[in-house]
Design an enzyme around this catalytic site. Structure first.
Site, PDB file in Angstrom:
ATOM      1  N   LYS A   9      -4.198   6.112  14.609  1.00  0.00           N
ATOM      2  CA  LYS A   9      -4.164   5.254  13.367  1.00  0.00           C
ATOM      3  C   LYS A   9      -5.777   5.193  12.784  1.00  0.00           C
ATOM      4  O   LYS A   9      -6.444   6.078  13.441  1.00  0.00           O
ATOM      5  CB  LYS A   9      -3.977   3.680  13.317  1.00  0.00           C
ATOM      6  CG  LYS A   9      -2.291   3.851  13.670  1.00  0.00           C
ATOM      7  CD  LYS A   9      -1.442   4.237  12.540  1.00  0.00           C
ATOM      8  CE  LYS A   9      -0.021   4.312  12.708  1.00  0.00           C
ATOM      9  NZ  LYS A   9       0.765   5.193  11.663  1.00  0.00           N
TER      10      LYS A   9
ATOM     11  N   SER B 168       7.514   9.043  12.091  1.00  0.00           N
ATOM     12  CA  SER B 168       6.155   9.013  11.011  1.00  0.00           C
ATOM     13  C   SER B 168       6.968   8.920   9.668  1.00  0.00           C
ATOM     14  O   SER B 168       7.237  10.243   9.253  1.00  0.00           O
ATOM     15  CB  SER B 168       5.222   9.984  11.540  1.00  0.00           C
ATOM     16  OG  SER B 168       4.371  10.089  10.269  1.00  0.00           O
TER      17      SER B 168
ATOM     18  N   ARG C 215      -7.498  -3.247   9.824  1.00  0.00           N
ATOM     19  CA  ARG C 215      -6.578  -4.114  10.477  1.00  0.00           C
ATOM     20  C   ARG C 215      -7.222  -4.646  11.523  1.00  0.00           C
ATOM     21  O   ARG C 215      -6.778  -5.569  11.882  1.00  0.00           O
ATOM     22  CB  ARG C 215      -5.143  -3.231  10.569  1.00  0.00           C
ATOM     23  CG  ARG C 215      -4.455  -2.928   9.260  1.00  0.00           C
ATOM     24  CD  ARG C 215      -2.979  -2.641   9.427  1.00  0.00           C
ATOM     25  NE  ARG C 215      -2.519  -1.615   8.613  1.00  0.00           N
ATOM     26  CZ  ARG C 215      -2.069  -2.075   7.294  1.00  0.00           C
ATOM     27  NH1 ARG C 215      -2.331  -3.389   6.939  1.00  0.00           N
ATOM     28  NH2 ARG C 215      -1.663  -1.367   6.598  1.00  0.00           N
TER      29      ARG C 215
ATOM     30  N   ASP D  42       2.155  -1.025  11.823  1.00  0.00           N
ATOM     31  CA  ASP D  42       0.659  -1.514  11.588  1.00  0.00           C
ATOM     32  C   ASP D  42       0.547  -2.957  11.918  1.00  0.00           C
ATOM     33  O   ASP D  42      -0.314  -3.429  11.529  1.00  0.00           O
ATOM     34  CB  ASP D  42       0.553  -1.351   9.783  1.00  0.00           C
ATOM     35  CG  ASP D  42       0.451   0.120   9.543  1.00  0.00           C
ATOM     36  OD1 ASP D  42       0.236   0.837  10.300  1.00  0.00           O
ATOM     37  OD2 ASP D  42       1.033   0.155   8.297  1.00  0.00           O
TER      38      ASP D  42
ATOM     39  N   ARG E  43       2.796   5.919  -3.218  1.00  0.00           N
ATOM     40  CA  ARG E  43       4.017   6.775  -3.761  1.00  0.00           C
ATOM     41  C   ARG E  43       4.415   6.560  -5.254  1.00  0.00           C
ATOM     42  O   ARG E  43       4.722   7.521  -6.025  1.00  0.00           O
ATOM     43  CB  ARG E  43       5.099   6.197  -3.031  1.00  0.00           C
ATOM     44  CG  ARG E  43       5.296   6.746  -1.748  1.00  0.00           C
ATOM     45  CD  ARG E  43       6.312   5.935  -0.732  1.00  0.00           C
ATOM     46  NE  ARG E  43       6.443   6.392   0.744  1.00  0.00           N
ATOM     47  CZ  ARG E  43       5.455   6.117   1.748  1.00  0.00           C
ATOM     48  NH1 ARG E  43       4.395   5.696   1.584  1.00  0.00           N
ATOM     49  NH2 ARG E  43       5.600   6.749   2.833  1.00  0.00           N
TER      50      ARG E  43
ATOM     51  N   ARG F 170      -6.130   2.091  17.949  1.00  0.00           N
ATOM     52  CA  ARG F 170      -5.917   0.574  17.868  1.00  0.00           C
ATOM     53  C   ARG F 170      -5.690  -0.094  19.117  1.00  0.00           C
ATOM     54  O   ARG F 170      -5.825  -1.221  19.349  1.00  0.00           O
ATOM     55  CB  ARG F 170      -4.583   0.202  17.025  1.00  0.00           C
ATOM     56  CG  ARG F 170      -5.263   0.597  15.365  1.00  0.00           C
ATOM     57  CD  ARG F 170      -4.219   0.115  14.327  1.00  0.00           C
ATOM     58  NE  ARG F 170      -4.973   0.246  13.036  1.00  0.00           N
ATOM     59  CZ  ARG F 170      -4.059   0.447  12.027  1.00  0.00           C
ATOM     60  NH1 ARG F 170      -2.731   0.306  11.949  1.00  0.00           N
ATOM     61  NH2 ARG F 170      -4.986   0.345  10.685  1.00  0.00           N
TER      62      ARG F 170
ATOM     63  N   GLY G  25      -5.105   7.909   5.728  1.00  0.00           N
ATOM     64  CA  GLY G  25      -4.139   8.738   6.159  1.00  0.00           C
ATOM     65  C   GLY G  25      -2.873   9.043   5.224  1.00  0.00           C
ATOM     66  O   GLY G  25      -2.283  10.173   5.095  1.00  0.00           O
TER      67      GLY G  25
ATOM     68  N   LYS H 297       0.737  -1.224   0.091  1.00  0.00           N
ATOM     69  CA  LYS H 297       0.066  -0.101  -0.028  1.00  0.00           C
ATOM     70  C   LYS H 297       0.805   1.237   0.000  1.00  0.00           C
ATOM     71  O   LYS H 297       0.598   2.241  -0.588  1.00  0.00           O
ATOM     72  CB  LYS H 297      -0.729  -0.212   1.338  1.00  0.00           C
ATOM     73  CG  LYS H 297      -1.782   0.925   1.418  1.00  0.00           C
ATOM     74  CD  LYS H 297      -3.198   0.688   2.028  1.00  0.00           C
ATOM     75  CE  LYS H 297      -2.779   0.609   3.501  1.00  0.00           C
ATOM     76  NZ  LYS H 297      -2.511   1.758   4.345  1.00  0.00           N
ATOM     77  N   SER H 298       1.907   1.306   0.940  1.00  0.00           N
ATOM     78  CA  SER H 298       2.688   2.490   0.976  1.00  0.00           C
ATOM     79  C   SER H 298       3.534   2.831  -0.312  1.00  0.00           C
ATOM     80  O   SER H 298       3.202   3.947  -0.807  1.00  0.00           O
ATOM     81  CB  SER H 298       3.824   2.322   2.123  1.00  0.00           C
ATOM     82  OG  SER H 298       3.364   2.014   3.256  1.00  0.00           O
TER      83      SER H 298
HETATM   84  C1  S3P Z   1       2.748   4.749   6.180  1.00  0.00           C
HETATM   85  C2  S3P Z   1       3.481   5.034   7.544  1.00  0.00           C
HETATM   86  C3  S3P Z   1       2.934   4.567   8.651  1.00  0.00           C
HETATM   87  C4  S3P Z   1       1.728   3.543   8.625  1.00  0.00           C
HETATM   88  C5  S3P Z   1       0.973   3.839   7.416  1.00  0.00           C
HETATM   89  C6  S3P Z   1       1.666   3.861   6.041  1.00  0.00           C
HETATM   90  C7  S3P Z   1       3.380   5.174   4.867  1.00  0.00           C
HETATM   91  O1  S3P Z   1       2.048   5.797   9.340  1.00  0.00           O
HETATM   92  O2  S3P Z   1       1.115   3.471   9.675  1.00  0.00           O
HETATM   93  O3  S3P Z   1      -0.121   2.632   7.255  1.00  0.00           O
HETATM   94  O4  S3P Z   1       3.030   4.596   3.770  1.00  0.00           O
HETATM   95  O5  S3P Z   1       4.354   6.425   4.873  1.00  0.00           O
HETATM   96  P1  S3P Z   1       3.092   6.890   9.972  1.00  0.00           P
HETATM   97  O6  S3P Z   1       4.268   6.977   9.292  1.00  0.00           O
HETATM   98  O7  S3P Z   1       2.285   8.029  10.377  1.00  0.00           O
HETATM   99  O8  S3P Z   1       3.493   6.193  11.381  1.00  0.00           O
END
Ligand code: S3P
Length: 443
Positions: free
Chosen positions: A352, A173, A400, A325, A32, A356, A100, A27-28
Site C-alpha cells: 500500500k 484488488s 492512514r 484500508d 471514478r 503497512r 495508487g 475517495k474510491s
Molecule cells: C481502491 C482499492 C483498494 C484500496 C484503495 C482504493 C479502489 O486497493 O486499498 O485505497 O478505489 O479501487 P486494491 O484494490 O489494490 O486492494
C-alpha cells in the site's frame, strides 16, 4: 503530491469525544466519478466530491486527457466528457502524486486509445507495483515500458485496435479489476474479469449508472464480471457518499477513549466495504445503526458509536478485501482490546502507500504494544492499554498510518507524535479540525 516540509503532529490523551463527525466524500467513488465523467458524452455534475490531493490529481489528469473539469463550489464539480475513446494525448507527464487508485485506473482508462502517456508519482507511489496493471493492459494490445521492476514512471502507448480480454485477477484488488474494465470500454466485444474474492464493486455500479452493459455472476470460480465494449457512456449526476474508510478513524477514537459517544451519518453498508464494522461488532463494540437508506447508489446508514470494552478476535482471510484500508486503525483498536487480534491474509498491506504491516508493527512496538507478524498476517497482543510516549512514529508518506497513530495517542497513557502528517491531506484534509471539534487534543 509535491512534498513540502514535514508536518509533525501529536495527539494527547484527554477528554471524551462527543458530537457528530461529518465525513468527507468517498475517495474510491470520487476518482471514478471524475474518470467516468471524462469518458462520458455530455456534462456530468458531481456533488460531495472528496477534495483530497489524490482526487485533485485525478481531476488534473482528466483535464490533461482533454476533458473540461471545473469546480463550482465545495465538493461540487462538473466534467464535460470526451466520450469513450475520445481522450487526447497529454502534452506532459501525468503526475498522480500519492495515489495508487488514481494512477492505476487512469492507466486502464487510456490503454485502449491510440495515444501515448507517461505516468509518474511521489516517492511512495514510485515504489509500488505496477505490473499487476501493465500485464493485463498489454493483453489489450497496449505497448508499455516501465522502470526496472515494473515501477513508475510507466509509459503506455495505447492499443490501436484493442482486443477484448478475459482476465482472472491474481490478487484480490479492485484497482486491477477496475483498470481492466475501464480498458475494456474501448475494446470491441466482451471484456471479462474474474475475481476469486469479491472486492469493492464501485466500478461495476458506476459503469452501469453511466449506461454501460455490465453483469456480475457468482460462480464456482468467484465473481465473473462481463462488460460489453464500446458503449456510449452518458453524463450523470453523481452524489458521492461519505467514505467509510475515513469514518473509521473517528469511530475508532470513540470506541477507545473512555466516555465517548459520537454520531457518524451516512456510513456505507456496501458488503464489499463493511468488513471493519463486522469485525468491530464481533469485538463487542457498542454500535447502533439507524436510518438505512440509499445515497449515490450505495446502501448507507447512520451510526452512533460509544466507548466499549473490546475483546480480541480472529479476522478471517476472506474478509480482508472488504476492509483492506482499515487494518492500520484496527491494529490500534486491537491494542486497546483484551486478548489477541489476528489479522490473516493481509499480504496486500505490504504494497500500500507504505508496508503497512511493518509501519504499524514498528510504531505500536515503539509505543509499548506487543505485535507479531508473518509475511501475510499480523497479530496485536491486546492488553487494553497503549503506554505511548515513544519517539515520533514514522509515517512513510502514508495518510492512514499517520491518522492511526494520532487516534492511538488519544487513548494512550502518554502523548504519541507522528513525524509527518502532511499525507493526511491525500484522503482526509479536515481530519485534524474534525477530530478537534469532537474534543480530541491534537496539535
Ligand atoms: C481502491 C482499492 C483498494 C484500496 C484503495 C482504493 C479502489 O486497493 O486499498 O485505497 O478505489 O479501487 P486494491 O484494490 O489494490 O486492494
Amino acid at each position: 503530491m509535491s512534498h513540502g516540509p514535514a508536518q509533525p503532529i501529536s495527539a494527547r490523551p484527554g477528554n471524551a469525544l462527543r458530537g457528530e463527525a461529518v465525513i468527507p466524500g468517498d475517495k474510491s467513488i470520487s476518482h471514478r466519478a471524475l474518470i467516468l465523467g471524462a469518458m462520458a458524452v455530455g456534462r456530468s455534475h458531481i456533488t460531495g466530491l472528496l477534495e483530497g490531493q489524490d482526487v485533485l490529481d485525478t481531476a488534473k489528469a482528466m483535464q490533461a486527457f482533454g476533458a473540461k473539469v471545473e469546480r463550482l463550489g465545495p465538493g461540487e464539480w462538473i466534467v464535460d466528457g470526451v466520450g469513450v475513446g475520445g481522450f487526447a494525448e497529454p502534452e506532459s507527464v501525468i503526475d498522480c502524486g500519492n495515489s495508487g487508485t488514481g494512477v492505476r485506473l487512469i492507466m486502464g482508462a487510456m490503454a485502449t486509445t491510440p495515444i501515448t502517456a507517461t505516468f509518474t508519482g511521489d516517492a511512495s507511489l514510485s515504489k509500488r507495483p505496477m505490473r499487476r496493471i501493465t500485464d493485463p493492459l498489454s493483453l489489450f494490445g497496449a505497448e508499455i515500458t516501465s522502470r526496472e521492476g515494473g515501477l513508475l514512471p510507466v509509459t503506455i502507448k495505447g492499443a490501436v485496435d484493442a482486443l477484448p480480454v478475459r482476465y482472472r485477477t491474481p490478487v484480490a484488488s479492485a484497482q486491477i479489476k477496475s483498470a481492466v474494465l475501464l480498458a475494456g470500454l474501448n475494446a470491441p466485444g466482451e471484456t471479462v474479469v474474474i475475481e476469486a474474492e469479491p472486492t469493492r464493486d464501485h466500478s461495476e455500479r458506476m459503469l452501469a449508472g453511466f449506461g454501460a452493459i455490465i453483469t456480475t455472476e457468482t460462480t464456482e470460480e468467484g465473481r465473473v464480471i462481463t462488460l460489453k465494449g464500446q458503449p456510449e457512456l452518458v453524463a450523470q449526476k453523481v452524489a458521492v457518499p461519505r467514505d467509510p474508510s475515513s469514518a473509521a478513524f473517528p469511530v475508532a477514537a470513540a470506541l477507545i477513549v473512555p466516555g465517548s459517544v459520537i454520531r457518524v451519518n451516512g456510513i456505507s453498508r456496501n458488503p464489499t466495504r463493511d468488513g471493519l464494522y463486522v469485525t468491530l461488532a464481533e469485538m463487542g463494540a457498542n454500535l447502533t445503526w439507524e436510518n438505512d437508506r440509499e445515497e449515490g447508489g450505495e446502501p448507507v446508514a447512520d451510526l452512533i458509536v460509544r466507548h466499549s470494552a473490546l475483546r480480541g478476535v480472529c479476522v478471517p482471510p476472506e474478509r480482508a478485501a472488504s476492509m483492506i484500508d482499515e487494518f492500520p486503525i484496527l491494529s490500534v483498536i486491537a491494542a486497546m482490546a483484551d486478548g489477541d487480534t489476528v489479522m490473516n491474509g493481509v499480504a496486500e498491506l505490504r504494497v500500500k502507500e507504505s508496508d503497512r504491516i511493518d509501519a504499524m508493527a514498528k510504531g505500536l512496538r515503539a509505543n509499548g504494544v506487543e505485535v507479531s507478524e508473518t509475511g501475510d498476517s499480523m497479530t496485536v497482543h491486546g492488553k487494553g492499554i497503549i503506554p505511548g510516549g515513544g519517539a515520533p512514529v514514522e509515517t512513510y508518506l502514508d495518510h492512514r498510518i499517520a491518522m492511526s497513530f494520532l487516534v492511538a495517542g488519544l487513548a494512550a497513557q502518554a502523548a504519541i507524535a507522528v513525524d509527518d502528517g502532511a499525507a493526511i491531506a491525500t484522503s482526509f484534509p479536515d481530519f485534524v479540525p474534525l477530530m478537534r471539534g469532537l474534543g480530541a487534543a491534537l496539535g
